[in-house]
Motif scaffolding. Structure first.
Motif, PDB file in Angstrom:
ATOM      1  N   LEU A 229       1.997  -2.742  10.266  1.00 55.11           N
ATOM      2  CA  LEU A 229       1.576  -2.141   9.006  1.00 55.11           C
ATOM      3  C   LEU A 229       1.822  -0.642   9.091  1.00 55.11           C
ATOM      4  N   VAL A 230       2.530  -0.091   8.102  1.00 56.80           N
ATOM      5  CA  VAL A 230       2.788   1.344   8.030  1.00 56.80           C
ATOM      6  C   VAL A 230       2.139   1.879   6.762  1.00 56.80           C
ATOM      7  N   ASN A 231       1.222   2.812   6.913  1.00 57.71           N
ATOM      8  CA  ASN A 231       0.549   3.420   5.771  1.00 57.71           C
ATOM      9  C   ASN A 231       1.136   4.809   5.518  1.00 57.71           C
ATOM     10  N   VAL A 232       1.548   5.071   4.276  1.00 62.13           N
ATOM     11  CA  VAL A 232       2.239   6.324   3.971  1.00 62.13           C
ATOM     12  C   VAL A 232       1.506   7.181   2.944  1.00 62.13           C
ATOM     13  N   GLY A 233       0.277   6.824   2.577  1.00 60.38           N
ATOM     14  CA  GLY A 233      -0.471   7.610   1.602  1.00 60.38           C
ATOM     15  C   GLY A 233      -0.776   9.007   2.124  1.00 60.38           C
ATOM     16  N   VAL A 234      -0.884   9.969   1.207  1.00 58.87           N
ATOM     17  CA  VAL A 234      -1.115  11.371   1.579  1.00 58.87           C
ATOM     18  C   VAL A 234      -2.539  11.812   1.264  1.00 58.87           C
ATOM     19  N   TYR A 235      -2.964  11.649   0.011  1.00 63.55           N
ATOM     20  CA  TYR A 235      -4.280  12.127  -0.408  1.00 63.55           C
ATOM     21  C   TYR A 235      -5.303  11.007  -0.229  1.00 63.55           C
ATOM     22  N   ARG A 236      -6.455  11.345   0.379  1.00 64.66           N
ATOM     23  CA  ARG A 236      -7.447  10.321   0.689  1.00 64.66           C
ATOM     24  C   ARG A 236      -8.850  10.880   0.552  1.00 64.66           C
ATOM     25  N   GLU A 237      -9.836   9.984   0.390  1.00 59.16           N
ATOM     26  CA  GLU A 237     -11.213  10.400   0.193  1.00 59.16           C
ATOM     27  C   GLU A 237     -11.700  11.243   1.362  1.00 59.16           C
ATOM     28  N   HIS A 238     -12.431  12.286   1.050  1.00 67.78           N
ATOM     29  CA  HIS A 238     -13.015  13.187   2.049  1.00 67.78           C
ATOM     30  C   HIS A 238     -11.958  13.821   2.948  1.00 67.78           C
ATOM     31  N   ASN A 239     -10.691  13.849   2.500  1.00 63.76           N
ATOM     32  CA  ASN A 239      -9.614  14.445   3.302  1.00 63.76           C
ATOM     33  C   ASN A 239      -9.596  13.892   4.730  1.00 63.76           C
ATOM     34  N   THR A 240      -9.815  12.599   4.864  1.00 66.67           N
ATOM     35  CA  THR A 240      -9.898  11.956   6.179  1.00 66.67           C
ATOM     36  C   THR A 240      -8.549  11.979   6.900  1.00 66.67           C
ATOM     37  N   PHE A 241      -8.565  12.357   8.179  1.00 63.27           N
ATOM     38  CA  PHE A 241      -7.355  12.304   8.992  1.00 63.27           C
ATOM     39  C   PHE A 241      -7.537  11.453  10.239  1.00 63.27           C
ATOM     40  N   GLU A 242      -8.742  11.330  10.719  1.00 63.79           N
ATOM     41  CA  GLU A 242      -9.029  10.490  11.883  1.00 63.79           C
ATOM     42  C   GLU A 242     -10.243   9.621  11.570  1.00 63.79           C
ATOM     43  N   PRO A 243     -10.212   8.362  11.982  1.00 66.70           N
ATOM     44  CA  PRO A 243      -9.099   7.657  12.628  1.00 66.70           C
ATOM     45  C   PRO A 243      -7.947   7.434  11.658  1.00 66.70           C
ATOM     46  N   ALA A 244      -6.855   6.895  12.174  1.00 68.95           N
ATOM     47  CA  ALA A 244      -5.690   6.644  11.330  1.00 68.95           C
ATOM     48  C   ALA A 244      -6.061   5.755  10.150  1.00 68.95           C
ATOM     49  N   MET A 245      -5.607   6.148   8.961  1.00 66.85           N
ATOM     50  CA  MET A 245      -5.895   5.349   7.773  1.00 66.85           C
ATOM     51  C   MET A 245      -5.298   3.955   7.891  1.00 66.85           C
ATOM     52  N   ALA A 246      -4.149   3.848   8.574  1.00 68.28           N
ATOM     53  CA  ALA A 246      -3.508   2.537   8.736  1.00 68.28           C
ATOM     54  C   ALA A 246      -4.417   1.569   9.467  1.00 68.28           C
ATOM     55  N   ALA A 247      -5.132   2.069  10.480  1.00 66.89           N
ATOM     56  CA  ALA A 247      -6.041   1.191  11.227  1.00 66.89           C
ATOM     57  C   ALA A 247      -7.188   0.722  10.341  1.00 66.89           C
ATOM     58  N   LEU A 248      -7.665   1.597   9.459  1.00 67.41           N
ATOM     59  CA  LEU A 248      -8.740   1.221   8.545  1.00 67.41           C
ATOM     60  C   LEU A 248      -8.253   0.200   7.523  1.00 67.41           C
ATOM     61  N   VAL A 249      -7.018   0.386   7.032  1.00 72.69           N
ATOM     62  CA  VAL A 249      -6.437  -0.581   6.094  1.00 72.69           C
ATOM     63  C   VAL A 249      -6.228  -1.918   6.794  1.00 72.69           C
ATOM     64  N   GLN A 250      -5.731  -1.870   8.027  1.00 80.06           N
ATOM     65  CA  GLN A 250      -5.531  -3.102   8.800  1.00 80.06           C
ATOM     66  C   GLN A 250      -6.833  -3.877   8.934  1.00 80.06           C
ATOM     67  N   LYS A 251      -7.912  -3.159   9.237  1.00 82.43           N
ATOM     68  CA  LYS A 251      -9.206  -3.814   9.372  1.00 82.43           C
ATOM     69  C   LYS A 251      -9.662  -4.411   8.053  1.00 82.43           C
ATOM     70  N   GLU A 252      -9.487  -3.659   6.960  1.00 76.51           N
ATOM     71  CA  GLU A 252      -9.939  -4.129   5.648  1.00 76.51           C
ATOM     72  C   GLU A 252      -9.178  -5.370   5.209  1.00 76.51           C
ATOM     73  N   VAL A 253      -7.886  -5.422   5.511  1.00 73.58           N
ATOM     74  CA  VAL A 253      -7.068  -6.574   5.128  1.00 73.58           C
ATOM     75  C   VAL A 253      -7.303  -7.754   6.077  1.00 73.58           C
ATOM     76  N   GLY A 254      -7.727  -7.468   7.296  1.00 72.87           N
ATOM     77  CA  GLY A 254      -7.961  -8.532   8.274  1.00 72.87           C
ATOM     78  C   GLY A 254      -6.720  -8.933   9.026  1.00 72.87           C
ATOM     79  N   ILE A 255      -5.874  -7.945   9.344  1.00 67.29           N
ATOM     80  CA  ILE A 255      -4.620  -8.226  10.041  1.00 67.29           C
ATOM     81  C   ILE A 255      -4.868  -8.237  11.541  1.00 67.29           C
ATOM     82  N   ASN A 256      -5.000  -9.436  12.103  1.00 68.44           N
ATOM     83  CA  ASN A 256      -5.123  -9.660  13.544  1.00 68.44           C
ATOM     84  C   ASN A 256      -5.980  -8.596  14.225  1.00 68.44           C
ATOM     85  N   LEU A 257      -7.277  -8.669  14.020  1.00 73.64           N
ATOM     86  CA  LEU A 257      -8.181  -7.620  14.473  1.00 73.64           C
ATOM     87  C   LEU A 257      -8.411  -7.634  15.984  1.00 73.64           C
TER      88      LEU A 257
END
Length: 294
Positions: free
Chosen positions: A50-78
């Motif tokens: 999974l590659v996440n390419v979004g730029v603007y995000r809530e609370h200007n979050t940079f860590e942890p990686a947004m891709a890891a959070l998306v992976q968890k939310e989608v349920g991709i092989n946790l």
């Protein structure tokens, strides 16, 4: 074998959340991803990367990686140690503004061609860091997410062609940044987006030159090619051509453009699509695409 788009999905903010709560880029990206997986009728566990390419995000979050959070939310092989099959589920962020999706496509070509994964999922989501409650009326981008599911095709004529990147030797007309010198206690909910007067016309001209250069390099017949380009490039200075989500699509624009093209295009009129993205830098990216079965 070519790399094709198996399915795509988009997501807009819901209306049930409290108005003071910021819209979540993770939630939007995950919803777009689930929509794409549902259309393809494949489980989340089948996604290798999974590659996440979004730029603007809530609370200007940079860590942890947004891709890891998306992976968890989608349920991709946790748990890739306990459940390494059918895919280990690696994820990472890749940020290059409006060109991010095509950057991820280029990475996907390498990963799929070498057999590193069987399926790759690209997610792109942008939201205002402070939500609607702190949104400046001049903030130009829509709260919007998109997702592309990519796989190899047995048809060598289908899929993406080479991705090319273009730059211009001049100051950028567009930039988004955190003003650390003056943000104070509002640093988590504010963002500065600077766009020079006339930037829309210049960006549109730059995108057009990039398309011309790409077509010349690869012998593309533009009369038989549908160009999927930046949204609102020609009218951004007037604030027109906004998406229903309340602004211009940014990193998810190629996904939205692809879905609209597939809904309205006649195969007899076009042989291929040509994706073009352009944004800060100034930078642009182009990639030819032939849907499977065309």
């Amino acid at each position: 074998m070519g790399m094709v788009i198996t399915a795509a999905g988009t997501a807009l903010p819901g209306t049930s959340a409290p108005r003071s709560a910021p819209t979540s880029a993770v939630d939007l990206a995950a919803r777009a991803a689930r929509a794409a997986l549902a259309r393809a009728r494949v489980p989340a566990s089948s996604i290798g990367v999974l590659v996440n390419v979004g730029v603007y995000r809530e609370h200007n979050t940079f860590e942890p990686a947004m891709a890891a959070l998306v992976q968890k939310e989608v349920g991709i092989n946790l748990d890739y140690v306990a459940d390494p099959e059918p895919a280990a589920g690696f994820s990472f962020d890749l940020m290059n503004g409006a060109c991010g999706v095509l950057n991820a496509v280029q990475i996907g070509q390498a990963l799929l061609e070498t057999g590193s994964t069987e399926r790759l999922l690209i997610t792109a989501a942008d939201v205002h860091p402070g939500g609607d409650a702190d949104r400046d009326p001049g903030y130009p981008y829509a709260d919007l997410a998109g997702a592309l599911l990519l796989e190899r095709s047995a048809d060598p004529a289908a899929g993406f062609g080479p991705v090319r990147h273009y730059t211009e030797d001049r100051p950028t007309d567009v930039e988004g940044y955190l003003d650390t010198g003056s943000m104070g206690r509002h640093g988590r909910t504010t963002i500065t987006v600077r766009r020079a007067p006339g930037h829309g016309a210049r960006l549109s001209e730059f995108a057009a030159r990039s398309v011309t250069d790409y077509a010349a390099e690869f012998g593309v017949d533009l009369d038989r090619t549908l160009v999927i380009g930046p949204f609102a490039s020609e009218s951004a200075d007037e604030g027109a051509d906004e998406d229903e989500s309340g602004g211009e699509p940014h990193t998810a624009a190629p996904v939205l453009g692809y879905l609209r093209a597939m809904d309205g295009v006649r195969r007899d009129d076009y042989d291929r699509f040509l994706f073009v993205s352009a944004g800060a830098g100034p930078s642009a990216a182009c990639a030819l695409y032939r849907p499977e079965g065309w």
